[in-house]
Structures are given as structure tokens and as C-alpha cells.
Design an enzyme around this catalytic site. Structure first.
Site, mmCIF file in Angstrom:
data_model
loop_
_atom_site.group_PDB
_atom_site.id
_atom_site.type_symbol
_atom_site.label_atom_id
_atom_site.label_comp_id
_atom_site.label_asym_id
_atom_site.label_seq_id
_atom_site.Cartn_x
_atom_site.Cartn_y
_atom_site.Cartn_z
ATOM 1 N N ASP A 50 -13.163 56.647 -3.821
ATOM 2 C CA ASP A 50 -11.935 57.512 -4.378
ATOM 3 C C ASP A 50 -12.128 57.363 -5.963
ATOM 4 O O ASP A 50 -11.925 56.564 -6.618
ATOM 5 C CB ASP A 50 -10.585 56.731 -3.945
ATOM 6 C CG ASP A 50 -9.523 57.666 -4.345
ATOM 7 O OD1 ASP A 50 -9.056 58.446 -3.662
ATOM 8 O OD2 ASP A 50 -8.956 57.392 -5.544
ATOM 9 N N TYR A 55 -10.363 59.598 -14.009
ATOM 10 C CA TYR A 55 -11.221 58.189 -14.471
ATOM 11 C C TYR A 55 -12.156 58.249 -15.269
ATOM 12 O O TYR A 55 -12.888 57.200 -15.542
ATOM 13 C CB TYR A 55 -11.377 57.678 -13.033
ATOM 14 C CG TYR A 55 -10.319 57.530 -12.026
ATOM 15 C CD1 TYR A 55 -8.845 57.859 -12.391
ATOM 16 C CD2 TYR A 55 -10.574 57.193 -10.732
ATOM 17 C CE1 TYR A 55 -7.837 57.637 -11.542
ATOM 18 C CE2 TYR A 55 -9.499 57.171 -9.598
ATOM 19 C CZ TYR A 55 -8.180 57.390 -10.005
ATOM 20 O OH TYR A 55 -7.233 57.242 -9.284
ATOM 21 N N LYS A 80 -10.081 64.359 -7.780
ATOM 22 C CA LYS A 80 -8.666 64.736 -8.012
ATOM 23 C C LYS A 80 -8.728 65.487 -9.228
ATOM 24 O O LYS A 80 -9.270 65.188 -10.148
ATOM 25 C CB LYS A 80 -7.745 63.464 -8.339
ATOM 26 C CG LYS A 80 -8.110 62.435 -7.226
ATOM 27 C CD LYS A 80 -6.743 61.306 -7.142
ATOM 28 C CE LYS A 80 -7.055 60.264 -6.500
ATOM 29 N NZ LYS A 80 -8.043 59.073 -7.054
ATOM 30 N N HIS A 113 -3.923 65.576 -8.491
ATOM 31 C CA HIS A 113 -3.604 63.935 -8.990
ATOM 32 C C HIS A 113 -2.042 63.872 -8.931
ATOM 33 O O HIS A 113 -1.488 62.749 -8.675
ATOM 34 C CB HIS A 113 -4.398 63.922 -10.123
ATOM 35 C CG HIS A 113 -4.745 62.430 -10.272
ATOM 36 N ND1 HIS A 113 -5.724 61.917 -10.680
ATOM 37 C CD2 HIS A 113 -4.046 61.147 -9.874
ATOM 38 C CE1 HIS A 113 -5.961 60.787 -10.772
ATOM 39 N NE2 HIS A 113 -4.718 60.152 -10.196
HETATM 40 N N1 LIG Z 1 -3.391 58.607 -7.231
HETATM 41 C C1 LIG Z 1 -3.055 58.002 -8.224
HETATM 42 O O1 LIG Z 1 -2.189 58.371 -8.843
HETATM 43 C C2 LIG Z 1 -3.448 56.621 -8.171
HETATM 44 C C3 LIG Z 1 -2.850 55.521 -8.955
HETATM 45 C C4 LIG Z 1 -3.531 54.336 -8.834
HETATM 46 C C5 LIG Z 1 -4.670 53.917 -8.346
HETATM 47 N N2 LIG Z 1 -5.279 54.935 -7.406
HETATM 48 C C6 LIG Z 1 -6.295 54.666 -6.548
HETATM 49 O O2 LIG Z 1 -6.065 53.585 -5.709
HETATM 50 C C7 LIG Z 1 -7.207 52.712 -6.074
HETATM 51 C C8 LIG Z 1 -6.655 51.128 -5.929
HETATM 52 O O3 LIG Z 1 -5.282 50.883 -6.729
HETATM 53 P P1 LIG Z 1 -5.440 50.033 -8.001
HETATM 54 O O4 LIG Z 1 -7.011 49.875 -8.656
HETATM 55 O O5 LIG Z 1 -4.403 50.367 -8.927
HETATM 56 O O6 LIG Z 1 -5.099 48.704 -7.583
HETATM 57 P P2 LIG Z 1 -5.441 47.668 -6.260
HETATM 58 O O7 LIG Z 1 -6.540 48.057 -5.605
HETATM 59 O O8 LIG Z 1 -4.102 47.406 -5.683
HETATM 60 O O9 LIG Z 1 -5.649 46.411 -7.006
HETATM 61 C C9 LIG Z 1 -6.672 46.232 -8.016
HETATM 62 C C10 LIG Z 1 -6.624 44.719 -8.680
HETATM 63 O O10 LIG Z 1 -6.656 43.696 -7.931
HETATM 64 C C11 LIG Z 1 -7.794 42.847 -8.196
HETATM 65 N N3 LIG Z 1 -7.984 42.558 -6.875
HETATM 66 C C12 LIG Z 1 -8.936 43.356 -5.962
HETATM 67 N N4 LIG Z 1 -9.286 42.846 -4.956
HETATM 68 C C13 LIG Z 1 -8.783 41.410 -5.010
HETATM 69 C C14 LIG Z 1 -8.898 40.172 -3.898
HETATM 70 N N5 LIG Z 1 -9.266 40.315 -3.013
HETATM 71 N N6 LIG Z 1 -8.232 39.345 -4.668
HETATM 72 C C15 LIG Z 1 -7.402 39.176 -5.629
HETATM 73 N N7 LIG Z 1 -7.221 40.075 -6.562
HETATM 74 C C16 LIG Z 1 -8.126 41.355 -6.146
HETATM 75 C C17 LIG Z 1 -8.758 43.507 -8.940
HETATM 76 O O11 LIG Z 1 -9.315 42.795 -10.008
HETATM 77 P P3 LIG Z 1 -10.995 42.817 -10.244
HETATM 78 O O12 LIG Z 1 -11.500 44.188 -10.410
HETATM 79 O O13 LIG Z 1 -10.973 41.958 -11.447
HETATM 80 O O14 LIG Z 1 -11.559 42.074 -9.158
HETATM 81 C C18 LIG Z 1 -7.632 44.771 -9.583
HETATM 82 O O15 LIG Z 1 -7.212 44.087 -10.635
HETATM 83 C C19 LIG Z 1 -7.649 52.889 -7.396
HETATM 84 O O16 LIG Z 1 -8.841 52.472 -7.821
HETATM 85 C C20 LIG Z 1 -7.670 54.462 -7.353
HETATM 86 O O17 LIG Z 1 -8.836 54.875 -6.473
HETATM 87 C C21 LIG Z 1 -4.656 56.510 -7.407
#
Ligand SMILES: NC(=O)c1ccc[n+]([C@@H]2O[C@H](COP(=O)([O-])OP(=O)(O)OC[C@H]3O[C@@H](n4cnc5c(N)ncnc54)[C@H](OP(=O)(O)O)[C@@H]3O)[C@@H](O)[C@H]2O)c1
Length: 286
Positions: A50, A55, A80, A113
Site C-alpha cells: 500500500d 508518500y 492513491k 486519498h
Molecule cells: N489512507 C490514509 O490516509 C492512511 C493514513 C495512514 C496510514 N495509511 C496506510 O496504513 C499503513 C499503516 O499505518 P501506519 O503506518 O500509520 O501505522 P501502523 O502500521 O499502525 O504502525 C506503524 C508503527 O508501529 C511500529 N510497529 C510496526 N510493527 C510493530 C510491532 N510488531 N511491534 C511494535 N511496533 C510495531 C512501526 O515501527 P518501526 O517501523 O520502527 O518498526 C511504526 O512506528 C501505512 O503505512 C499506509 O500504507 C493510510
């Protein structure tokens, strides 16, 4: 040791296409680190990435996929539309740029998005019609939206031809976004949960830690498993190889109904939201 990707569950979208329910998100991964993170994810067995124009790492996603030796058709790739390009001609050009950055001749899924109801005269319908075009010419296999509230989905239902295949929304134990999820799902729109582990903020929750302890799993695995069992599509982000692998180890255990309900009750409603409210969000990159 690469995993057998056949264990990845898929969901069928309303256009009959299939999407792996677990993917890998690359938000906030700097371009210089993206190819390596995606390579680790693909080696681990992830078959769904994704990304987004905003990004600024689509190019590196494409490079990692080509370097992996996998066929293009083996990996589901989403991008997106940038908030900068909602005007139809801009959206057409932006979509062309997405394909050239990725180095692909199609994406599996392309999303608006953010709805940006306070910008562009509140008109996301003409933007959506451009997504309908790229779907009908086959360059986006599926199309959907992100951060759409019920009112935005209702407007598309009234004014557009194609029902979005997905709505990608903030959704995690503290913000379960139930009204948007259930309205969409009742009309065949699959739910993608962004920030599925709330960027780590739910991992110290005592209820989640307790379930993890009893299950012999990590808190992140418990939360991601809850997401899958609630029918959500997830793509946790990590640049830590051990976590990339940990977040994939979700298919050899189940949460029972009492554990599922113990996570359901953690919902804090609007207070649990971390990201901006879609009705007000209006950031447009220059
Ligand atoms: N459409 C939108 O508006 C929107 C907005 C936000 C996100 N997204 C999408 O959703 C995806 C995921 O959301 P997100 O990146 O906001 O947050 P997330 O996946 O909920 O959390 C990512 C964070 O958690 C840490 N982490 C990951 N796995 C872990 C584990 N097993 N144990 C402990 N900590 C862990 C990562 O650290 P490290 O990297 O340091 O390991 C990072 O700081 C994004 O990458 C994007 O593709 C979309």
C-alpha cells in the site's frame, strides 16, 4: 526462509477481484529505505503493498518488486491520488505519473486519498469519474476511496456509476470507526484499516497485553489478528525486519469470542481518533 504465500487469505471485492487481506504499508518510509523494507516484506511472504503519491516512494516500491523476481501479477499494489490533483485533468496526469513512477502498466487498486470537502468546491465526484475512466481502460483494476465519511459515500452513491471497492479509513482498537465501516460494508464496500495498530499506541493496553500473554503472541499480532477476524484489510508498516516478519505470523492462531469482545470494548469513539477528521483535513502538498 520465504513463506508460502498461499497461506495469505484473500477477500473478494465488489468488482469480483481478489485482494490479500494482509499487506505492507509504506507511509512515512523514506524513499531511501523503501526498497529494502519492501524487499524484506516480499521475502517474508507479503503480496500486497500500500503506497500513495503523497508518500513519495512509489518508484522504490516498483524497483523492489522488479528486483524480487516475482511476477507483477503476484503482488497486489495500491496507490492513491495526491490531494494536489483533484481537478480532473490533474488527476489524469497524476495517475499517468503513478504508473511511470511504479514502472507498471496498471495498478491493482487506485484510491482518492482524502475527500477534501472544503476544497475544490467540495467536488470529489468529478475526481471519482476520472478513477472510473482509468478503471474502464484497465489501468486500475479496482478503484476505491480513502477517508470517506458516510455523507461522502452517500454522495458518490447518488451521483456516480461505480461503487468504490474499498474505503480505507483509520481503524484500530481505540477508534473502531463503526458507523463508516458498517455503512460501507452494507453496500459492498470493503474496509481497509489504516494505522491498524494505531502506530503502536494500543500495544501497551493492559487488555491487549493480557490477551497476548495468554496466547503466547505479541500485542501487535493480537491486534492484527482481531482486525482480520473483524473482516478488515490491513497493511501494517514497519522498517524493522523482525517486526515485518512478526506482523505476518497471523495465520496459525485464532482469537476466541471473549478475546475479540474484550478488544471491541476498547473503542473510545471520536476520542480515539489519532489522524485528522476527513471533514476538515485540507492539506495540499505544494
Ligand atoms: N489512507 C490514509 O490516509 C492512511 C493514513 C495512514 C496510514 N495509511 C496506510 O496504513 C499503513 C499503516 O499505518 P501506519 O503506518 O500509520 O501505522 P501502523 O502500521 O499502525 O504502525 C506503524 C508503527 O508501529 C511500529 N510497529 C510496526 N510493527 C510493530 C510491532 N510488531 N511491534 C511494535 N511496533 C510495531 C512501526 O515501527 P518501526 O517501523 O520502527 O518498526 C511504526 O512506528 C501505512 O503505512 C499506509 O500504507 C493510510
Amino acid at each position: 526462509m520465504p513463506h508460502d504465500a498461499t497461506i495469505l487469505p484473500t477477500l473478494q471485492l465488489n468488482d469480483s477481484r481478489k485482494i490479500p487481506q494482509l499487506g505492507f504499508g509504506v507511509f512515512q518510509i523514506p524513499p531511501a529505505e523503501t526498497a529494502e523494507a519492501v524487499a524484506t516484506a516480499l521475502e517474508t511472504g507479503y503480496r500486497h503493498i500500500d503506497t500513495a503519491e503523497m508518500y513519495e516512494n512509489e518508484r522504490e516500491v516498483g524497483e523492489a518488486l522488479r528486483a524480487s523476481g516475482l511476477d507483477r501479477g503476484e503482488v497486489f499494489v495500491t496507490s492513491k491520488l495526491s490531494n494536489s490533483y483533484h481537478r480532473p485533468d490533474d488527476a489524469r496526469r497524476a495517475f499517468d505519473t503513478t504508473l511511470s513512477e511504479l514502472g507498471f502498466d496498471y495498478v491493482d487498486l487506485f484510491l482518492i486519498h482524502w475527500p477534501l470537502p472544503t476544497l475544490y468546491d467540495g467536488d470529489f465526484v468529478s475526481t471519482w469519474k476520472v478513477l472510473e475512466e482509468v478503471r474502464s481502460d484497465g489501468r486500475a483494476r479496482s478503484i476505491g476511496v480513502s477517508n470517506f465519511e458516510v455523507a461522502h459515500l452517500e454522495r458518490l452513491a447518488a451521483e456516480a456509476d461505480v461503487v468504490p471497492a474499498v474505503n480505507q479509513i483509520e481503524l484500530h482498537p481505540y477508534f473502531q470507526n463503526r458507523q463508516v465501516k458498517s455503512w460501507g460494508e452494507s453496500r459492498g464496500i470493503a474496509t481497509q484499516a489504516w494505522s491498524p495498530i494505531a502506530q503502536g499506541q494500543v500495544l501497551d493496553d493492559p487488555a491487549i497485553a493480557g490477551i497476548a500473554e495468554r496466547a503466547g503472541r505479541s500485542p501487535a499480532q493480537v491486534v492484527l489478528r482481531w482486525q482480520l477476524q473483524r473482516g478488515n484489510i490491513v497493511f501494517p508498516k514497519s522498517t524493522t525486519p523482525a517486526r515485518i516478519r512478526e506482523n505476518f505470523e497471523l495465520f496459525d492462531f485464532d482469537l476466541g469470542s471473549s478475546d475479540m469482545e474484550a478488544i471491541d470494548v476498547l473503542d473510545r469513539g471520536e476520542d480515539g481518533r489519532n489522524g485528522p477528521h476527513p471533514n476538515r483535513f485540507d492539506i495540499v502538498p505544494s
